[in-house]
Write an enzyme that holds these catalytic residues in place. Sequence first.
Site, PDB file in Angstrom:
ATOM      1  CD  GLU A   1      21.667  -8.357  -4.732  1.00  0.00           C
ATOM      2  OE1 GLU A   1      22.582  -8.930  -5.039  1.00  0.00           O
ATOM      3  OE2 GLU A   1      20.774  -7.019  -5.152  1.00  0.00           O
TER       4      GLU A   1
ATOM      5  NE  ARG B   1      26.107 -13.431  -0.091  1.00  0.00           N
ATOM      6  CZ  ARG B   1      26.500 -12.554   0.797  1.00  0.00           C
ATOM      7  NH1 ARG B   1      26.300 -12.366   1.595  1.00  0.00           N
ATOM      8  NH2 ARG B   1      26.610 -11.426   0.146  1.00  0.00           N
TER       9      ARG B   1
ATOM     10  CE  LYS C   1      26.230  -5.663  -4.367  1.00  0.00           C
ATOM     11  NZ  LYS C   1      25.852  -7.009  -4.171  1.00  0.00           N
TER      12      LYS C   1
ATOM     13  CB  THR D   1      26.386 -13.736  -4.572  1.00  0.00           C
ATOM     14  OG1 THR D   1      25.412 -13.292  -3.725  1.00  0.00           O
ATOM     15  CG2 THR D   1      27.720 -14.353  -3.736  1.00  0.00           C
TER      16      THR D   1
END
Length: 222
Positions: A43, A47, A131, A71
């Site tokens: 994953e 960022r 999640k 993210t």
Amino acid sequence: MNAEDLLQRLRELAIVPVIEIEYADDAIPLGKTLVDAGLPVAEITFRTPVAADAIARMVDNVPGLLVGAGTILSEDDVDAAADAGAHFIVSPGLNASVVERARQRSIPIIPGVTSPSEIEAARSLGLRLLKLFPAEAIGGIPLVKALSAPYPDVSFMPTGGITADTVSAWLAQPSVAACGGSWIATKDAVTGRRWEEITTKAGQAAELAASSPRSRTAGTRA
């Protein structure tokens, strides 16, 4: 890949390295390192500015690697991840517009939840793989046990604070499809190109996943 196929594959893999990449040139050797170590999944978090490029390089050049984008905070992020060829996307929270954009782009999404209200909102959007984030900080295993009782049709991918020492206990929970882990390929290890270190940690994670006492077949939970 549809949501059911993703759930089955994540249950097989059980542990998902959550990775922040600073340099796109590191993407291919990192992906190959994970595959060679027996943990063919990553994953890549959005960022850093190179996230989409890194994902595209992995998808195009590392056969057998399941590549997710993490993210994901906006519809633009969804588009960038989908255009890069990501197989699935993950977000820290539940944003209906992001979920809808993922649906429009035909890419499975795993949004973050922390409470019954958020789980019910996700279920109303047709989502059953969620999640749990930040997993340890918001209650750990007792929380996932409590949440699983009223929502037996939901599977979780806990992420946040999970370590090599605690992941097996998480994977022993029937409602846990897989765990996200940042200890396998840390930012410093990737930037330093410490592939041998990552190989060791990924191999150990794969062994932990394989030795989990529960079945991770897709039929275990819907």
